[in-house]
Design a protein around this motif. Structure first.
Motif, PDB file in Angstrom:
ATOM      1  N   VAL A  38       0.839  -1.202   0.000  1.00  0.00           N
ATOM      2  CA  VAL A  38       0.000   0.000   0.000  1.00  0.00           C
ATOM      3  C   VAL A  38       0.874   1.251   0.000  1.00  0.00           C
ATOM      4  O   VAL A  38       0.629   2.199  -0.753  1.00  0.00           O
ATOM      5  CB  VAL A  38      -0.992  -0.009   1.191  1.00  0.00           C
ATOM      6  CG1 VAL A  38      -1.671   1.345   1.357  1.00  0.00           C
ATOM      7  CG2 VAL A  38      -2.026  -1.113   1.010  1.00  0.00           C
ATOM      8  N   ASN A  41       2.566   1.633  -3.438  1.00  0.00           N
ATOM      9  CA  ASN A  41       1.590   2.079  -4.437  1.00  0.00           C
ATOM     10  C   ASN A  41       1.211   3.542  -4.248  1.00  0.00           C
ATOM     11  O   ASN A  41       1.115   4.297  -5.222  1.00  0.00           O
ATOM     12  CB  ASN A  41       0.335   1.198  -4.396  1.00  0.00           C
ATOM     13  CG  ASN A  41       0.554  -0.161  -5.014  1.00  0.00           C
ATOM     14  OD1 ASN A  41       1.432  -0.359  -5.856  1.00  0.00           O
ATOM     15  ND2 ASN A  41      -0.237  -1.127  -4.591  1.00  0.00           N
ATOM     16  N   ALA A  42       1.007   3.944  -3.007  1.00  0.00           N
ATOM     17  CA  ALA A  42       0.641   5.341  -2.742  1.00  0.00           C
ATOM     18  C   ALA A  42       1.769   6.274  -3.170  1.00  0.00           C
ATOM     19  O   ALA A  42       1.523   7.332  -3.760  1.00  0.00           O
ATOM     20  CB  ALA A  42       0.310   5.539  -1.269  1.00  0.00           C
ATOM     21  N   THR A  43       3.008   5.878  -2.887  1.00  0.00           N
ATOM     22  CA  THR A  43       4.151   6.707  -3.282  1.00  0.00           C
ATOM     23  C   THR A  43       4.249   6.779  -4.797  1.00  0.00           C
ATOM     24  O   THR A  43       4.462   7.860  -5.362  1.00  0.00           O
ATOM     25  CB  THR A  43       5.457   6.157  -2.674  1.00  0.00           C
ATOM     26  OG1 THR A  43       5.302   6.063  -1.252  1.00  0.00           O
ATOM     27  CG2 THR A  43       6.632   7.064  -2.984  1.00  0.00           C
ATOM     28  N   ASP A  45       1.801   6.397  -6.918  1.00  0.00           N
ATOM     29  CA  ASP A  45       0.661   7.201  -7.374  1.00  0.00           C
ATOM     30  C   ASP A  45       0.903   8.687  -7.153  1.00  0.00           C
ATOM     31  O   ASP A  45       0.320   9.520  -7.839  1.00  0.00           O
ATOM     32  CB  ASP A  45      -0.625   6.764  -6.678  1.00  0.00           C
ATOM     33  CG  ASP A  45      -1.091   5.386  -7.113  1.00  0.00           C
ATOM     34  OD1 ASP A  45      -0.601   4.861  -8.138  1.00  0.00           O
ATOM     35  OD2 ASP A  45      -1.956   4.813  -6.403  1.00  0.00           O
ATOM     36  N   LEU A  55       2.061  10.500   3.281  1.00  0.00           N
ATOM     37  CA  LEU A  55       2.008   9.045   3.121  1.00  0.00           C
ATOM     38  C   LEU A  55       1.491   8.391   4.398  1.00  0.00           C
ATOM     39  O   LEU A  55       0.648   7.489   4.340  1.00  0.00           O
ATOM     40  CB  LEU A  55       3.392   8.497   2.749  1.00  0.00           C
ATOM     41  CG  LEU A  55       3.496   6.980   2.577  1.00  0.00           C
ATOM     42  CD1 LEU A  55       2.500   6.461   1.544  1.00  0.00           C
ATOM     43  CD2 LEU A  55       4.924   6.604   2.202  1.00  0.00           C
ATOM     44  N   LEU A  58      -2.231   8.918   4.437  1.00  0.00           N
ATOM     45  CA  LEU A  58      -2.915   8.061   3.466  1.00  0.00           C
ATOM     46  C   LEU A  58      -3.023   6.634   3.998  1.00  0.00           C
ATOM     47  O   LEU A  58      -4.059   5.988   3.860  1.00  0.00           O
ATOM     48  CB  LEU A  58      -2.170   8.062   2.129  1.00  0.00           C
ATOM     49  CG  LEU A  58      -2.249   9.345   1.313  1.00  0.00           C
ATOM     50  CD1 LEU A  58      -1.288   9.287   0.130  1.00  0.00           C
ATOM     51  CD2 LEU A  58      -3.673   9.587   0.840  1.00  0.00           C
ATOM     52  N   MET A  59      -1.955   6.159   4.615  1.00  0.00           N
ATOM     53  CA  MET A  59      -1.963   4.796   5.141  1.00  0.00           C
ATOM     54  C   MET A  59      -2.925   4.649   6.311  1.00  0.00           C
ATOM     55  O   MET A  59      -3.653   3.667   6.397  1.00  0.00           O
ATOM     56  CB  MET A  59      -0.550   4.383   5.541  1.00  0.00           C
ATOM     57  CG  MET A  59       0.378   4.245   4.347  1.00  0.00           C
ATOM     58  SD  MET A  59       2.058   3.858   4.840  1.00  0.00           S
ATOM     59  CE  MET A  59       1.796   2.216   5.521  1.00  0.00           C
ATOM     60  N   THR A  62      -6.505   4.766   4.871  1.00  0.00           N
ATOM     61  CA  THR A  62      -6.851   3.621   4.033  1.00  0.00           C
ATOM     62  C   THR A  62      -6.880   2.326   4.824  1.00  0.00           C
ATOM     63  O   THR A  62      -7.818   1.534   4.703  1.00  0.00           O
ATOM     64  CB  THR A  62      -5.838   3.490   2.877  1.00  0.00           C
ATOM     65  OG1 THR A  62      -5.873   4.682   2.094  1.00  0.00           O
ATOM     66  CG2 THR A  62      -6.145   2.296   1.997  1.00  0.00           C
TER      67      THR A  62
END
Length: 144
Positions: A38, A41-43, A45, A55, A58-59, A62
């Protein structure tokens, strides 16, 4: 065998856990945890780099984990050489990008396998319903 059933938390949970088990097989092959995937992928994106606290946020949002757990995941990726940390930002390394590209490609194969013959209209409806359920659950969590 498929049957028509009313969508509820149990049905959503079964789909989640079955899909997650398939994904976990891919992640095990790469030596990556779900939380690490995760974060990678976030990084990616975010253009391959982002503010570390963004980050972390976001983690937590999510994955529904606390900030300390998110920071530990980020630290593990830095220690593994998959992210670098400069100032307040983290960035994918070449190894991190390669791993993330592989995870994304594997996830695309899994998605094709699981969703391939489902009608686009059904998928769009399911997407709208699950997005609404997620928003409501997040609002309930925020309300305490």
């Amino acid at each position: 065998m498929t049957t028509t059933t009313t969508v509820n938390g149990q049905i959503i949970g079964r789909a989640h856990y079955a899909t997650r088990a398939v994904l976990d097989g891919l992640l095990t092959e790469s030596g990556t945890t779900f939380h690490q995937a995760v974060a990678l992928n976030a990084t990616a994106d975010g253009g391959g780099a982002m503010e570390r606290e963004l980050l972390t946020g976001l983690m937590t949002g999510t994955l529904k984990i606390d900030a300390e757990a998110a920071r530990e995941v980020i630290d593990s990726l830095i220690a593994a050489g998959l992210l670098t940390h400069a100032g307040t930002r983290v960035e994918l390394t070449a190894s991190g990008r390669t791993l993330q590209d592989g995870i994304r490609a594997g996830t695309s194969r899994i998605t094709a396998l699981l969703y391939a013959d489902l009608p686009a209209e059904d998928l769009a409806t399911a997407g709208r319903v699950l997005t609404a359920v997620t928003e409501r659950a997040n609002a309930a969590l925020a309300a305490g």
